[in-house]
Write a protein that holds these residues in place. Structure first.
Motif, short mmCIF file in Angstrom:
data_model
loop_
_atom_site.label_atom_id
_atom_site.label_comp_id
_atom_site.label_asym_id
_atom_site.label_seq_id
_atom_site.Cartn_x
_atom_site.Cartn_y
_atom_site.Cartn_z
N PRO A 1 0.84 -1.21 0.00
CA PRO A 1 0.00 0.00 0.00
C PRO A 1 0.86 1.25 0.00
CG PRO A 1 0.06 -0.97 2.19
CD PRO A 1 0.77 -1.92 1.28
N LYS A 2 0.43 2.26 -0.73
CA LYS A 2 1.22 3.49 -0.85
C LYS A 2 1.25 4.27 0.46
CE LYS A 2 3.39 6.37 -3.68
NZ LYS A 2 4.61 6.01 -4.40
N GLY A 3 0.18 4.20 1.23
CA GLY A 3 0.05 5.06 2.40
C GLY A 3 0.60 4.51 3.69
N ILE B 1 7.79 -2.59 -7.98
CA ILE B 1 6.76 -2.47 -6.95
C ILE B 1 5.45 -2.06 -7.60
CG2 ILE B 1 6.06 -1.32 -4.82
CD1 ILE B 1 9.00 -0.63 -4.35
N GLU B 2 4.37 -2.72 -7.21
CA GLU B 2 3.03 -2.26 -7.55
C GLU B 2 2.35 -1.83 -6.25
OE1 GLU B 2 0.79 -5.13 -9.79
OE2 GLU B 2 2.17 -5.05 -11.50
N THR B 3 1.62 -0.73 -6.32
CA THR B 3 1.00 -0.17 -5.11
C THR B 3 -0.51 -0.11 -5.26
OG1 THR B 3 1.17 2.09 -5.95
CG2 THR B 3 3.03 1.26 -4.65
N HIS B 4 -1.15 0.12 -4.13
CA HIS B 4 -2.56 0.50 -4.17
C HIS B 4 -2.76 1.63 -3.17
CE1 HIS B 4 -4.19 -1.04 -0.32
NE2 HIS B 4 -3.32 -2.00 -0.43
N ASP C 1 -3.28 4.98 -4.11
CA ASP C 1 -2.96 6.31 -4.61
C ASP C 1 -3.56 6.47 -6.00
OD1 ASP C 1 -1.37 4.64 -6.05
OD2 ASP C 1 0.51 5.69 -5.69
N ASP C 2 -3.14 7.49 -6.73
CA ASP C 2 -3.74 7.78 -8.03
C ASP C 2 -3.26 6.84 -9.13
OD1 ASP C 2 -5.16 9.85 -6.94
OD2 ASP C 2 -3.63 11.37 -7.42
N THR C 3 -2.20 6.09 -8.86
CA THR C 3 -1.73 5.10 -9.83
C THR C 3 -1.87 3.72 -9.21
OG1 THR C 3 0.54 5.28 -9.00
CG2 THR C 3 -0.08 6.74 -10.80
N GLY C 4 -1.42 2.73 -9.94
CA GLY C 4 -1.48 1.39 -9.39
C GLY C 4 -2.90 0.87 -9.26
N SER D 1 -9.68 -0.88 -10.61
CA SER D 1 -8.96 -0.29 -11.73
C SER D 1 -7.46 -0.46 -11.50
CB SER D 1 -9.31 1.19 -11.90
OG SER D 1 -8.95 1.92 -10.76
N PHE D 2 -6.71 -0.45 -12.60
CA PHE D 2 -5.26 -0.55 -12.53
C PHE D 2 -4.65 0.47 -13.47
CE2 PHE D 2 -1.20 -2.71 -13.90
CZ PHE D 2 -0.52 -2.45 -12.71
N ASN D 3 -3.83 1.37 -12.92
CA ASN D 3 -3.23 2.46 -13.68
C ASN D 3 -4.28 3.25 -14.46
OD1 ASN D 3 -0.67 1.87 -12.74
ND2 ASN D 3 -0.16 0.58 -14.51
N GLY D 4 -5.42 3.47 -13.78
CA GLY D 4 -6.48 4.27 -14.35
C GLY D 4 -7.42 3.55 -15.28
N GLU D 5 -7.19 2.28 -15.57
CA GLU D 5 -8.06 1.52 -16.48
C GLU D 5 -8.98 0.60 -15.69
OE1 GLU D 5 -6.00 -0.53 -19.55
OE2 GLU D 5 -4.85 1.23 -20.19
#
Length: 457
Positions: A222-224, A240-243, A245-248, A264-268
């Motif tokens: 997690p990003k936070g 690294i892949e995150t969740h 935040d605005d990406t990931g 969604s993943f990377n906005g998709e």
């Protein structure tokens, strides 16, 4: 003749899983424990594993080729002393697993202070749903499967990666033995105060396992989470892949309880999860499982379909009974953060109906009093709170009564606790019982009492 392994502490979930996997590999397996009782004893006996009660050195008269020593075993245990004095071959469960199973597998390891069992179970089920027949070892009872461990088919193996120490002779965290290709780090807080002095001690262990993930592997975090980000800043050599935040990876809740959400993943946009679980923390767990499965080759839409059929592990928001309109739940939550998230999930689900929280502070960290200052606030979503104090708790639980937001009672006797909770129960109440142990059979006793009563409306 097959090699003979004897396991000290065989009825723990992890060591019982080791026994099951060793049996699948063709070893002759025996084991002993202080308390040999169902359901683990039944599961092991059905596998043909020889079980013995207690730690009598006579259990080793038929001398095994190797003794696997669980991390609950200490110096002074008669069998441990016998093994050392006789210079018998011995190892730890994690080390045995590495040498006999994990070194040749694609390991998907799920770590973190909270959510390991649930996320591991989700990930294993996704891979199973995708026909990958994974091996796994989970520190709970995954309800989509018949047991807590199996060898599975190569290459994939899912393991709940615990930061607790390995054995009395190896004080590194268990997970440093697993050498993952895919590493989930759900979160990181201070816990296990019986073996760690500070969160920096835990971060050091997490960084040990981060060092082992190859460049073609994947870290998921997690990003936070500040403690995890600090740990990654100590050095990271893996994508690294995150969740969060605005990406990931992202989730958009479509109802308050979290039973429906978009992924969604990377906005998709990837799809919509509709499942039986509740709570923001379970959504986070799901994103971690989806990301891990994607790294192993499972398309996201397949993971989303799998989660619709996922059954949560036992003792995770598990509805044990509905008696005269009272819902009785069993939950493993035993850390203030987990307690708070658990009760918040129930509050989002039940709205204005009453939540009665019943808590046994049973973990080593809880019994020491390390979390007593943050515990009252974790219970804020309950309407009534019942706290249990036994002789093992080293501080006065009753001191929390005035600090709790809801009316709070402290009780020192299980049967008295059952009666007091039953006395206040009304139709449409939700009794959430939280403990990482058996709680003296409280759940069953409460259900039995409620079945005999006519409740006040």
């Amino acid at each position: 003749m097959s090699k003979h392994i004897h396991i000290l502490g065989v009825c723990g979930t992890f060591m019982g899983g080791i026994a099951a996997i060793a049996k699948e590999l063709g070893f002759r397996v025996s084991g002993c424990d202080a308390n040999v009782y169902p359901p683990m004893s039944t599961q092991l006996a059905q596998l043909g594993i020889e079980l013995m009660q207690g730690y009598d050195v006579a259990h080793l008269d038929d001398e095994p080729d190797l003794v696997i020593i669980g991390n609950a075993m200490t110096r002074g245990n008669p069998m441990v002393e016998h093994v050392l004095a006789r210079k018998m071959a011995y190892t730890s469960g994690p080390q045995w697993l590495l040498e006999n199973v994990l070194k040749d597998r694609w390991v998907l390891a799920v770590s973190g202070t909270h959510g390991k069992t649930t996320t591991s179970s989700m990930l294993t089920w996704i891979l199973e749903y995708a026909h990958m027949k994974p091996g796994y070892l989970i520190g709970g009872v995954p309800q989509n499967f018949d047991s807590s461990a199996r060898l599975g088919s190569a290459p994939f193996f899912v393991i709940e990666a615990d930061e607790y120490d390995t054995a009395f002779f190896d004080k590194r965290s268990k997970f440093v033995h697993y050498r993952p290709n895919t590493l989930v780090m759900n979160n990181l807080e201070f816990d296990h105060g019986d073996i760690f002095d500070s969160i920096k001690d835990i971060q050091k262990q997490f960084h040990h396992v981060i060092r082992m993930v190859p460049k073609n592997g994947l870290l998921i975090a997690p990003k936070g989470d500040v403690a995890l980000q600090e740990t990654l800043a100590m050095g990271c050599w893996t994508p690294i892949e995150t969740h969060g935040d605005d990406t990931g990876w992202q989730a958009n809740k479509l109802d308050d309880s979290g039973a429906t959400f978009d992924v969604s993943f990377n906005g998709e946009h990837q799809g919509q999860v509709n499942w039986s679980l509740i709570g923001d923390f379970n959504i986070d767990n799901a994103l971690m499982a989806i990301a891990s499965a994607r790294h192993a080759g499972v398309p996201t839409h397949v993971s989303i379909a799998a989660l619709a059929e996922f059954k949560n592990s036992k003792r995770r928001q598990e509805l044990l009974a509905q008696v005269n309109g009272v819902h009785v739940y069993d939950d493993f939550a035993h850390h203030p953060t987990a307690i708070a998230k658990n009760l918040a999930a129930f509050r989002a689900k039940v709205k204005d109906q009453r939540i009665i929280a019943v808590l046994e502070p049973r973990s080593n960290t809880m019994k020491s009093g390390i979390h007593k200052d943050t515990l009252p606030a974790s219970l804020n979503d309950a309407d009534l709170v019942y706290l249990f104090q036994d002789d093992q708790v080293k501080w006065s639980v009753s001191d929390l009564i005035d600090q709790c937001h809801a009316p709070t009672v402290c009780v020192t006797n299980i049967d008295a606790l059952v009666e007091q909770v039953a006395d206040v129960c009304q139709p449409n109440d939700h009794v959430v019982v939280m403990s990482n142990g058996g709680f003296g059979g409280f759940h069953t006793k409460l259900i039995n009492v409620l079945e005999k009563r006519t409740l006040k409306k």
